[in-house]
Scaffold this active site. Structure first.
Site, PDB file in Angstrom:
ATOM      1  N   CYS D 101       0.833  -1.145   0.125  1.00  0.00           N
ATOM      2  CA  CYS D 101       0.235   0.010  -0.072  1.00  0.00           C
ATOM      3  C   CYS D 101       0.795   1.279   0.017  1.00  0.00           C
ATOM      4  O   CYS D 101       0.405   2.243  -0.043  1.00  0.00           O
ATOM      5  CB  CYS D 101      -0.887   0.104   1.260  1.00  0.00           C
ATOM      6  SG  CYS D 101      -1.946  -1.214   1.441  1.00  0.00           S
ATOM      7  N   HIS D 119      -6.300   2.214   5.952  1.00  0.00           N
ATOM      8  CA  HIS D 119      -6.894   1.382   4.565  1.00  0.00           C
ATOM      9  C   HIS D 119      -7.864   0.084   5.738  1.00  0.00           C
ATOM     10  O   HIS D 119      -6.952  -0.464   6.414  1.00  0.00           O
ATOM     11  CB  HIS D 119      -5.582   0.779   4.007  1.00  0.00           C
ATOM     12  CG  HIS D 119      -6.145  -0.071   3.042  1.00  0.00           C
ATOM     13  ND1 HIS D 119      -7.366   0.025   2.061  1.00  0.00           N
ATOM     14  CD2 HIS D 119      -5.817  -1.527   2.478  1.00  0.00           C
ATOM     15  CE1 HIS D 119      -7.438  -0.959   1.169  1.00  0.00           C
ATOM     16  NE2 HIS D 119      -6.713  -2.025   1.482  1.00  0.00           N
ATOM     17  N   HIS D 121     -10.682  -2.976   5.340  1.00  0.00           N
ATOM     18  CA  HIS D 121     -11.537  -3.896   4.388  1.00  0.00           C
ATOM     19  C   HIS D 121     -12.743  -4.062   5.305  1.00  0.00           C
ATOM     20  O   HIS D 121     -13.447  -5.111   4.914  1.00  0.00           O
ATOM     21  CB  HIS D 121     -10.581  -5.309   4.510  1.00  0.00           C
ATOM     22  CG  HIS D 121      -9.663  -5.280   3.704  1.00  0.00           C
ATOM     23  ND1 HIS D 121      -8.593  -6.314   3.529  1.00  0.00           N
ATOM     24  CD2 HIS D 121      -8.866  -4.254   2.807  1.00  0.00           C
ATOM     25  CE1 HIS D 121      -7.706  -5.928   2.752  1.00  0.00           C
ATOM     26  NE2 HIS D 121      -7.780  -4.754   2.408  1.00  0.00           N
ATOM     27  N   GLU D 143     -26.484  13.569  10.005  1.00  0.00           N
ATOM     28  CA  GLU D 143     -25.789  14.491  10.787  1.00  0.00           C
ATOM     29  C   GLU D 143     -24.325  14.123  10.967  1.00  0.00           C
ATOM     30  O   GLU D 143     -23.518  15.023  10.723  1.00  0.00           O
ATOM     31  CB  GLU D 143     -26.351  14.206  12.342  1.00  0.00           C
ATOM     32  CG  GLU D 143     -25.506  15.224  13.533  1.00  0.00           C
ATOM     33  CD  GLU D 143     -25.613  16.557  13.332  1.00  0.00           C
ATOM     34  OE1 GLU D 143     -26.727  17.078  12.408  1.00  0.00           O
ATOM     35  OE2 GLU D 143     -24.999  17.368  13.646  1.00  0.00           O
ATOM     36  N   HIS D 193     -13.581  -4.410  -2.511  1.00  0.00           N
ATOM     37  CA  HIS D 193     -12.007  -4.398  -1.638  1.00  0.00           C
ATOM     38  C   HIS D 193     -12.085  -3.544  -0.382  1.00  0.00           C
ATOM     39  O   HIS D 193     -12.128  -4.364   0.802  1.00  0.00           O
ATOM     40  CB  HIS D 193     -11.148  -3.802  -2.566  1.00  0.00           C
ATOM     41  CG  HIS D 193      -9.682  -3.825  -1.977  1.00  0.00           C
ATOM     42  ND1 HIS D 193      -8.483  -3.790  -2.744  1.00  0.00           N
ATOM     43  CD2 HIS D 193      -9.058  -3.769  -0.868  1.00  0.00           C
ATOM     44  CE1 HIS D 193      -7.515  -3.587  -2.066  1.00  0.00           C
ATOM     45  NE2 HIS D 193      -7.632  -3.597  -0.853  1.00  0.00           N
TER      46      HIS D 193
END
Lengths: 232, 232, 232, 232
Positions: D101, D119, D121, D143, D193
């Site tokens: 990543c 990140h 999942h 809100e 993903h």
């Protein structure tokens, strides 16, 4: 009488007692409510009134990470008695701000003699206001309804729903109206936003919070299974 | 033989042993059951019978916050042997009350030789009584059914459902009837309310509680996916 | 080489290392898997093979409450090297029994060179076997599929589903058949029961367990939203 | 200025302060995000940029089990300043690798001046990309939208959705395009993903992460109840 001073020996909400310092109660309940998904993303909060003082969690900070020293203390006229952002400390002091919910909490103290008020954004509160498009949430014939003061199993529990607005402080008028129009409610839902819940002290506020969240969730799940929560 | 005295070194239900003092077992299981959503809003509870004494969590208090010293001890005739609200203590003593569930727990001790009984308001118990509008909950061909004494994978597990009433103590007659009519059940569901579950000791009661809650939840989810839990 | 001796200083699964004593790994993972709802009601379990020895959690006990001293140790021929029910101890010794899953764990060691095998009854495994009435669970084009050895995002991940039987040990033949027929699977689902999952060591078994449970849950939720998990 | 050195006294994310060493922040947030189901099966991660250095969790390891000493430190050009796999240690050193990543995190630092990127999942991110088959996720009049910088209750919050590919590093071009094309987003969804989320520092990244996950989940649940999250 002077306001509470927090003590450092409470590490878990299950250690709290009725008489625990209000700052510690707020800090520990916020950790619990974060785990439950009731406060998150800096949203939600809690306030306690005790012995003529009002204790309020600061605004815009991660609610599960607050120190007891960061809780604002106000008198009942709303004057700040202790401002955590101006405290002396050997450690860096965060510039915390008073919550914009402050006038909404105050409403419940003024009109309903509340001892504690909490504000939640839990998913069940959002969904409950969607499945009830009219101005009231209603549920009946569920045992947990008994957990709200003055209600029994056969009661129809009604929670007023007010419309949301761009700025939280602008909810004041419509919330005041709802609080006065529904003397038997201990909660006001805000459409597509969340809920305000109170009780005579923090223990009743905690009970009410658990019961109302259970009922909002039950209503959504009943609806999904094809049952109408408002009728029997 | 005298009743148990709680010890202070148990901090987690996973440290409990079969022979742990009953007060500690109750206190730790209530913390666990609060996390699981089985007891909340002061509802739900648990009781243990051991060596001629009955231990009961007090009523109307936050179930995850009880001290071992706050557990009532009764003899098997229901006479209070230890009343926590009258104990001597350096700390303030809460005026705790005996649970209104007390006669319902006693039923299971009397008719079924139970060693422990628990009462849950978990959402899955509420929903299970809605999807089975008749007087029985039924599920078959799910491996976890084996976890209930006397049942196998091919068994149809039946749990009687009794109607709810305004006052918990008024459930006594209909629950007694169900307990006697269904000698193979270790649970009685109460419509729109919750469930009572028991076992020969607290360990079996815990196993049964986990299995029944799993099966109630499975039945609801099966129904939502279009499967009938009561047939194969 | 002698078998592992457990150490007492591991209090949380996040403190485990690859080389931690197998008994400690089993005890800590079972606590984690209990929290996740993978093992409950005494169901489910885990076993590790290391340096010619096989470590197995005992049967019929609450899986989150096991002591490291209660883990069976076998050699690779299945002979018990350490029987916890016969150990010397100052404290009372529970009469623990070897798991009926034992021959099923052994299958994975024998045919697939597994280093660890776990067995889960999680709700998602039960539901996954219902929404796939045929003999295979299938999912494709979900990133997490990459977490299973030998699979990529575009792979169709296939998990064989075998029928459940009254006694767990009688699953041996059909599971052996599935294990041999599907050389790319690291899991076998058992209809209306649960799943067996393995990996080359306990770390890969843990990864595989998290990924498979995610995918079973994803498939159920996709189905509920009207998507077919087995096609793209 | 030299990079942070981790300290060992932080045991819980609620003890973190804005100025805490970045390695400790990463380690504690990963434990939290594992509990929340945001990172699991070795997937997901987090990175922080501070004082000219970039801190990154290693790849392919259980994210809740990382030691502060295992966090990579890079300079802003992407050169490794501290490689945990080459550190001296009395204990065995795991051969940890830099995350694939990495170039995606770097995009947010370069183009959006982010101070932290995470990140996830989480199941809600997967489902959100299914119920929005077009190139944008949209939600309005909730809100919690206020919790994303620059957004109000009446805003339509838009999150671009890019297509997934076989290798994570190959997402770079389409993610860069999305990051540049949507200057008001602090998140990019990846179809089937997960999501990348960032903020000006780790505190804002945490706020944004909680709010976006809430909104993805809300959109899925609204859809299931028959409401369209993208209109009012």
């Amino acid at each position: 009488m002077s306001h509470d001073l927090p003590v450092s020996t409470i590490t878990d909400h299950t250690q709290l007692k009725q008489e625990s310092p209000s700052q510690n109660v707020i800090v520990q309940l916020l950790k619990l409510y974060y785990k439950d998904g009731w406060v998150s993303g800096t949203g939600g909060g809690i306030s306690i009134r005790k012995n003529g003082f009002v204790y309020m969690a600061p605004s815009g900070v991660h609610k599960e990470c607050i120190d007891p020293e960061e809780i604002f203390v106000l008198d009942e006229e709303g004057k700040i008695v202790y401002d955590p952002s101006k405290r002396e400390s050997k450690l860096p002091v965060r510039p915390v701000k008073l919550s914009a919910c402050s006038p909404l909490f105050t409403l419940c103290y003024k009109h309903r003699n509340a001892g504690a008020v909490m504000h939640s954004h839990h998913m069940s509160t959002l969904l409950a206001t969607l499945i009830f498009p009219e101005k009231e949430f209603k549920i009946t014939h569920v045992e947990m309804i008994k957990g709200i003061r003055g209600h029994g199993y056969h009661s129809t529990l009604v929670v007023p729903i007010i419309d949301n607005v761009a700025e939280e402080c602008d909810l004041k008028d419509s919330m005041e109206e709802a609080v006065l129009a529904y003397p038997n409610t201990y909660a006001v839902l805000v459409r597509r936003h969340g809920v305000y819940i109170w009780g005579k002290d923090w223990l009743e506020c905690k009970t009410h919070s658990e019961v109302y969240h259970y009922l909002f969730d039950a209503a959504v799940k009943m609806k999904q299974l094809g049952f109408d929560p408002s009728t029997y």
